[in-house]
Design a protein around this motif. Structure first.
Motif, PDB file in Angstrom:
ATOM      1  N   ILE A 140       0.826  -1.250   0.084  1.00 54.37           N
ATOM      2  CA  ILE A 140       0.060  -0.076   0.033  1.00 54.37           C
ATOM      3  C   ILE A 140       0.892   1.307   0.178  1.00 54.37           C
ATOM      4  O   ILE A 140       1.781   1.260   0.856  1.00 54.37           O
ATOM      5  N   ALA A 141       0.645   2.090  -0.992  1.00 49.99           N
ATOM      6  CA  ALA A 141       1.458   3.242  -1.223  1.00 49.99           C
ATOM      7  C   ALA A 141       0.632   4.508  -1.072  1.00 49.99           C
ATOM      8  O   ALA A 141       0.676   5.285  -2.139  1.00 49.99           O
ATOM      9  N   GLY A 142      -0.048   4.576   0.030  1.00 52.76           N
ATOM     10  CA  GLY A 142      -0.856   6.026   0.275  1.00 52.76           C
ATOM     11  C   GLY A 142      -2.171   5.936  -0.197  1.00 52.76           C
ATOM     12  O   GLY A 142      -2.633   4.972  -0.505  1.00 52.76           O
ATOM     13  N   ALA A 143      -2.806   7.135  -0.395  1.00 55.57           N
ATOM     14  CA  ALA A 143      -4.380   7.315  -0.863  1.00 55.57           C
ATOM     15  C   ALA A 143      -4.383   8.191  -1.630  1.00 55.57           C
ATOM     16  O   ALA A 143      -3.402   9.029  -1.937  1.00 55.57           O
ATOM     17  N   ARG A 144      -5.296   8.352  -2.404  1.00 50.43           N
ATOM     18  CA  ARG A 144      -5.728   9.149  -3.422  1.00 50.43           C
ATOM     19  C   ARG A 144      -7.281   9.192  -3.859  1.00 50.43           C
ATOM     20  O   ARG A 144      -7.768   8.293  -3.748  1.00 50.43           O
ATOM     21  N   PRO A 195     -15.774   9.880  -5.314  1.00 48.34           N
ATOM     22  CA  PRO A 195     -14.533  10.723  -4.429  1.00 48.34           C
ATOM     23  C   PRO A 195     -14.280  10.302  -3.346  1.00 48.34           C
ATOM     24  O   PRO A 195     -13.547  10.888  -2.706  1.00 48.34           O
ATOM     25  N   THR A 196     -14.519   9.153  -2.645  1.00 49.06           N
ATOM     26  CA  THR A 196     -14.074   8.496  -1.572  1.00 49.06           C
ATOM     27  C   THR A 196     -12.739   8.063  -1.956  1.00 49.06           C
ATOM     28  O   THR A 196     -12.337   7.632  -2.767  1.00 49.06           O
ATOM     29  N   PRO A 197     -11.757   8.592  -0.820  1.00 49.32           N
ATOM     30  CA  PRO A 197     -10.260   8.190  -1.229  1.00 49.32           C
ATOM     31  C   PRO A 197     -10.139   6.547  -1.478  1.00 49.32           C
ATOM     32  O   PRO A 197     -10.821   5.861  -0.781  1.00 49.32           O
ATOM     33  N   THR A 198      -9.169   6.537  -2.148  1.00 55.93           N
ATOM     34  CA  THR A 198      -8.839   5.133  -2.519  1.00 55.93           C
ATOM     35  C   THR A 198      -7.498   4.748  -1.922  1.00 55.93           C
ATOM     36  O   THR A 198      -6.751   5.630  -1.471  1.00 55.93           O
ATOM     37  N   LEU A 199      -7.105   3.622  -1.454  1.00 61.01           N
ATOM     38  CA  LEU A 199      -5.996   2.983  -1.005  1.00 61.01           C
ATOM     39  C   LEU A 199      -5.248   2.386  -2.186  1.00 61.01           C
ATOM     40  O   LEU A 199      -5.567   1.466  -2.715  1.00 61.01           O
ATOM     41  N   GLN A 200      -3.861   3.008  -2.477  1.00 63.77           N
ATOM     42  CA  GLN A 200      -3.279   2.597  -3.756  1.00 63.77           C
ATOM     43  C   GLN A 200      -2.231   1.321  -3.338  1.00 63.77           C
ATOM     44  O   GLN A 200      -1.205   1.700  -2.906  1.00 63.77           O
ATOM     45  N   ILE A 242      -4.399  -2.476  -9.198  1.00 62.82           N
ATOM     46  CA  ILE A 242      -5.464  -2.981  -8.563  1.00 62.82           C
ATOM     47  C   ILE A 242      -5.186  -2.688  -7.263  1.00 62.82           C
ATOM     48  O   ILE A 242      -4.484  -2.646  -6.205  1.00 62.82           O
ATOM     49  N   VAL A 243      -6.440  -1.734  -6.920  1.00 67.31           N
ATOM     50  CA  VAL A 243      -6.504  -0.768  -5.755  1.00 67.31           C
ATOM     51  C   VAL A 243      -7.688  -0.958  -4.919  1.00 67.31           C
ATOM     52  O   VAL A 243      -8.608  -1.872  -5.466  1.00 67.31           O
ATOM     53  N   ILE A 244      -7.801  -0.646  -3.771  1.00 71.03           N
ATOM     54  CA  ILE A 244      -8.718  -0.631  -2.926  1.00 71.03           C
ATOM     55  C   ILE A 244      -9.626   0.560  -3.180  1.00 71.03           C
ATOM     56  O   ILE A 244      -9.173   1.622  -2.657  1.00 71.03           O
ATOM     57  N   HIS A 245     -10.857   0.468  -3.441  1.00 69.63           N
ATOM     58  CA  HIS A 245     -11.929   1.739  -3.640  1.00 69.63           C
ATOM     59  C   HIS A 245     -13.240   1.498  -3.395  1.00 69.63           C
ATOM     60  O   HIS A 245     -13.638   0.209  -2.996  1.00 69.63           O
ATOM     61  N   GLY A 246     -14.027   2.603  -3.260  1.00 68.15           N
ATOM     62  CA  GLY A 246     -15.444   2.408  -3.174  1.00 68.15           C
ATOM     63  C   GLY A 246     -16.286   2.470  -4.503  1.00 68.15           C
ATOM     64  O   GLY A 246     -15.746   2.111  -5.522  1.00 68.15           O
ATOM     65  N   SER A 247     -17.439   2.756  -4.484  1.00 66.53           N
ATOM     66  CA  SER A 247     -18.025   2.669  -5.597  1.00 66.53           C
ATOM     67  C   SER A 247     -19.461   3.395  -5.683  1.00 66.53           C
ATOM     68  O   SER A 247     -20.239   3.459  -4.535  1.00 66.53           O
ATOM     69  N   THR A 248     -19.634   4.037  -6.914  1.00 69.31           N
ATOM     70  CA  THR A 248     -20.854   4.721  -6.936  1.00 69.31           C
ATOM     71  C   THR A 248     -22.044   3.935  -7.892  1.00 69.31           C
ATOM     72  O   THR A 248     -23.054   4.606  -8.266  1.00 69.31           O
ATOM     73  N   ASP A 256     -13.156  -4.076 -12.148  1.00 73.05           N
ATOM     74  CA  ASP A 256     -12.166  -4.830 -13.102  1.00 73.05           C
ATOM     75  C   ASP A 256     -11.065  -5.471 -12.504  1.00 73.05           C
ATOM     76  O   ASP A 256     -10.075  -5.616 -13.056  1.00 73.05           O
ATOM     77  N   GLY A 257     -10.973  -5.745 -11.143  1.00 73.24           N
ATOM     78  CA  GLY A 257     -10.192  -6.665 -10.460  1.00 73.24           C
ATOM     79  C   GLY A 257      -9.838  -6.061  -9.281  1.00 73.24           C
ATOM     80  O   GLY A 257      -8.646  -6.719  -8.577  1.00 73.24           O
ATOM     81  N   CYS A 258     -10.241  -4.787  -8.844  1.00 71.21           N
ATOM     82  CA  CYS A 258      -9.782  -4.263  -7.636  1.00 71.21           C
ATOM     83  C   CYS A 258     -10.433  -4.819  -6.450  1.00 71.21           C
ATOM     84  O   CYS A 258     -11.303  -5.819  -6.660  1.00 71.21           O
ATOM     85  N   LEU A 259     -10.267  -4.324  -5.411  1.00 72.61           N
ATOM     86  CA  LEU A 259     -11.121  -4.581  -4.218  1.00 72.61           C
ATOM     87  C   LEU A 259     -12.145  -3.614  -4.031  1.00 72.61           C
ATOM     88  O   LEU A 259     -11.823  -2.384  -3.914  1.00 72.61           O
ATOM     89  N   SER A 260     -13.504  -4.140  -4.016  1.00 73.93           N
ATOM     90  CA  SER A 260     -14.391  -2.794  -3.995  1.00 73.93           C
ATOM     91  C   SER A 260     -15.206  -2.988  -2.571  1.00 73.93           C
ATOM     92  O   SER A 260     -15.510  -3.913  -1.994  1.00 73.93           O
TER      93      SER A 260
END
Length: 515
Positions: free
Chosen positions: A352-356, A365-370, A425-431, A449-453
């Motif tokens: 994990i290399a920060g958030a964006r 618009p919820t921050p993701t973990l990269q 492949i990042v950790i993110h939310g979803s609209t 598309d293969g990330c962690l939702s």
């Protein structure tokens, strides 16, 4: 996720999208690469010269999520209130020593997060255009050199939203009838779609194209479809022989080597219990890295849960001492295995290399973990971790796992996924509108598309967040100084149900009682 936009056909990249005023609410949206598959659904983002503009946020976006920390601070620490959240930076000093900067702590404010993409009117317009224009109209029309790219984009959209109806089935039938006239990107879009939506319907069509497919990735997807319909030893061996016949150098093609390993091992892996999870929890203390554990099922149609372990070994809990647990889905729209682009989230270790904050409308618009895969950016992946330059990259990856897990092949999936070229492949939310996925066992989560939702729900009237496991996860991860850490994705077993909080609480309690 798809690595770059060059995988799109020239027709897709340069298509002039015409739209009536009825759909103008989508004008000027900047859609990222994760939404490549839905950009043609919306098809209403324009540049000044009228051509469709696709923006890959995970590659090109410059949208830093971190408010700038103050340049000066008192020994007790200063607080800077930014648009996205609160950044706390502290300077510690003694009379005879220079000032030492302690990494900032970021906490994002729920009230500042808003998306107009979740508004009721916007969702209704989006769904209408998707179902009537992208699916019904395109798949009901002719397939020829002028419409190939439209069918490809409709396949991508159907995959993302798991749309199964008479129009998708008829459209896929048309594409199989002209399969070898289509270019590789259209073929892959078709094979991904039928794998994700129609697990049995097209078994005869797939079996018919297998002996003639010369692209390793397309052969692999078709072979995986065929194997899923018949996982007998005889069919498995037939597929391996066919692969060796069609690709004389198959032992040198990494993707086909992973296909071979999958065919030989997958069924046994699903039935073999993993090593003790407690060993992962204990081993974390060797590196003192805060770690996100995402626990999943082998069958990714069921959702998982994740937790956070801090640097000192204790797990994140709320103010009442309750373990913080976040609902998370590791299934892609296609549902393909880990070594196929846009397949399910691989098991294994990530950095994990920060958030964006993404500019992707569907991520929100919820921050993701990269998170970073091996091979994606090795200088980042191994930063602050042991690295023996005399060993192989795989040797150094394995060191991040306890000995029993080093010998467990499924935990190398993220390594081999990176080696074959998977990225972002990042950790993110979803609209995404959850109504698309009603009836699926992972509802109300959304596939990717293969990330962690990570689960989110939105207020369709105000555009604000009702509840966000993603926001809570990001704030929990960033509650201690530093933005780097580890992510470990683990399949617990092959039970046909969502992972339960009780299972995770039992693992953590066992670990804490043994400390």
């Amino acid at each position: 996720m798809i690595k770059d936009l060059h995988s799109a056909t020239p027709a897709v990249r340069n298509v002039i999208i015409k739209s009536s005023k009825k759909w103008s609410i989508f004008s000027n949206d900047l859609i990222s690469l994760w939404a490549k598959l839905t950009i043609i659904i919306i098809s209403l983002a324009y540049t000044n010269d009228g051509r469709a503009q696709i923006v890959d946020s995970s590659i090109k976006a410059k949208d830093s999520v971190y408010p700038a920390a103050p340049h000066t601070a008192t020994p007790s620490g200063d607080t800077y209130q930014g648009k996205q959240g609160t950044s706390v930076a502290t300077l510690h000093q003694t009379p005879d020593s220079p000032q030492v900067f302690t990494p900032s702590i970021i906490q994002y404010d729920k009230s500042s997060i808003h998306s107009d993409f979740v508004m009721a009117e916007r969702r209704a317009s989006f769904k209408k255009y998707l179902m009537e224009k992208t699916i019904q109209e395109i798949f009901s029309g002719p397939l020829n050199q002028y419409t190939d790219y439209k069918f490809e984009n409709s396949c991508l959209s159907a995959t993302q939203f798991l749309i199964k109806n008479q129009y998708t089935q008829r459209g896929f039938e048309k594409m199989f009838q002209q399969y070898f006239r289509l270019d590789n990107s259209a073929r892959q879009a078709l094979l991904n779609a039928v794998y994700g939506i129609y697990p049995l319907t097209f078994k005869d069509e797939v079996k018919a194209i297998l002996p003639y497919e010369r692209d390793p990735k397309l052969f692999a997807i078709a072979a995986l479809y065929d194997y899923r319909t018949d996982s007998s030893v005889s069919n498995r061996n037939r597929l391996i022989r066919q692969m060796e016949k069609q690709f004389a150098n198959s032992s040198q093609i990494l993707l086909l080597k992973q296909l071979n390993a999958y065919l030989l091992r997958h069924l046994a892996d699903q039935q073999t219990p993993p090593p003790p999870v407690l060993e992962l929890f204990r081993y974390q203390q060797l590196w003192k890295q805060k770690t996100v554990y995402s626990f999943q099922r082998w069958d990714r149609n069921y959702s998982g849960l994740c937790i956070v372990q801090y640097e000192d070994g204790h797990f994140a809990r709320d103010e009442n001492g309750k373990l913080k647990i976040f609902r998370q889905l590791a299934r892609s729209g296609s549902g393909l295995p880990y070594f196929i682009t846009n397949g399910n989230t691989p098991q294994g270790v990530y950095r994990i290399a920060g958030a964006r904050v993404s500019i992707d409308k569907l991520i929100g618009p919820t921050p993701t973990l990269q998170s970073i895969l091996p091979y994606q950016a090795d200088s980042v992946f191994f930063r602050g971790l042991p690295y023996d330059s005399t060993g192989t990259k795989l040797d150094n990856y394995k060191v991040l796992l306890p000995p029993s897990w080093q010998a467990y092949p499924p935990m190398k999936e993220s390594f081999w996924a990176g080696a074959v070229g998977r990225r972002y492949i990042v950790i993110h939310g979803s609209t995404l509108d959850g109504s698309f996925f009603e009836g699926w066992s992972f509802y109300p989560n959304s596939p990717t598309d293969g990330c962690l939702s990570t689960l989110e729900s939105w207020d369709s009237k105000t555009g604000g967040i009702n509840q966000s496991d993603q926001l809570s996860l990001v704030n929990t991860f960033l509650k201690t100084p530093g933005r780097m850490g580890l992510l470990e994705v683990i399949n617990l077993d092959n039970q046909k149900k969502n992972v339960t909080p009780e299972e995770i609480i039992a693992l953590v309690d066992q670990f804490e009682h043994s400390r």
